[in-house]
Design an enzyme around this catalytic site. Sequence first.
Site, PDB file in Angstrom:
ATOM      1  N   LYS A  90      66.825 -97.383  85.752  1.00 46.23           N
ATOM      2  CA  LYS A  90      67.077 -96.645  86.990  1.00 46.23           C
ATOM      3  C   LYS A  90      68.369 -97.170  87.620  1.00 46.23           C
ATOM      4  O   LYS A  90      68.518 -98.374  87.857  1.00 46.23           O
ATOM      5  CB  LYS A  90      65.890 -96.829  87.931  1.00 46.23           C
ATOM      6  CG  LYS A  90      65.689 -95.711  88.911  1.00 46.23           C
ATOM      7  CD  LYS A  90      64.328 -95.835  89.563  1.00 46.23           C
ATOM      8  CE  LYS A  90      64.154 -94.857  90.692  1.00 46.23           C
ATOM      9  NZ  LYS A  90      62.941 -95.141  91.460  1.00 46.23           N
TER      10      LYS A  90
HETATM   11  O1  G3P Z   1      60.829 -94.148  94.219  1.00 49.37           O
HETATM   12  C1  G3P Z   1      61.717 -93.362  94.905  1.00 49.37           C
HETATM   13  C2  G3P Z   1      61.107 -92.533  96.011  1.00 49.37           C
HETATM   14  O2  G3P Z   1      60.062 -91.760  95.515  1.00 49.37           O
HETATM   15  C3  G3P Z   1      60.741 -93.292  97.269  1.00 49.37           C
HETATM   16  O3  G3P Z   1      60.068 -92.503  98.205  1.00 49.37           O
HETATM   17  O4  G3P Z   1      58.668 -92.402 100.222  1.00 49.37           O
HETATM   18  O5  G3P Z   1      60.262 -94.334  99.939  1.00 49.37           O
HETATM   19  O6  G3P Z   1      61.090 -92.047 100.439  1.00 49.37           O
HETATM   20  P1  G3P Z   1      60.029 -92.834  99.772  1.00 49.37           P
END
Ligand code: G3P
Length: 230
Positions: A90
């Site tokens: 990633k």
């Molecule tokens: O892993 C990346 C993403 O899905 C993170 O989500 O909820 O922290 O905006 P969030």
Amino acid sequence: MYIYIDTGNIDEIKKAAATGLINGVTTNPTLIAKEGKDFPTVIKSIVKILKDAGIRDDFTVSAEVNSTTAPEMIKEGLGYAKWDKHVIVKLPMTTEGLVAAQEFARRGIRTNVTLCFSPNQALLAAKANAFIISPFVGRIDDTGGDGMALIKEIKQIYANYGYKTKVLVASVRSPSHVREAALAGADIATIPYKVFEQLIGHPLTDKGLAQFAKDYADYKTKITGVKPTK
Ligand code: G3P
């Protein structure tokens, strides 16, 4: 649409994998830090859980680099790729990240370019031969934007030029995001375990099951004359 679980929590991954309905796992530094465990150990354990659960062999587990220059990212990611063929690297949506993505592609190592917030970023990630692009719909919605409109635009751009990069809907907050991702033709949605559980349950399913159980018990009593003990 493939469903990934967005977590570094081993218990959640075990429960999700046991359903047989998931196709991979995404992690990020925040999710890993939350668990407070050794990063390589967590990633290797996740791969083992998915293998042991018999998840289809094309599953991926995204492991994020923590460096900022392309040479450092390449060094870090090459280390990750040695852990297992299912581990993909990633990378951040930066110039350095896109340079690193091209080098990984040349070496046949798959990447997930993360923190995408615009169609142009997604276009560049595809040109860099990223395996996955991760637009963050929830964070866009949080700032008053339209996260799902971004997914539709990326799908259109990729279709226009036949880009093979997969569109992964990230930062999912609710079952509605999953439904909209599927309607928009997203390749993958990565979702928190709590949202995964919400996809399965429905109050009318529970109500219907309770009614069926009661009607069947009444029917058995009627034809046998024996009342159920419980
Ligand atoms: O892993 C990346 C993403 O899905 C993170 O989500 O909820 O922290 O905006 P969030």
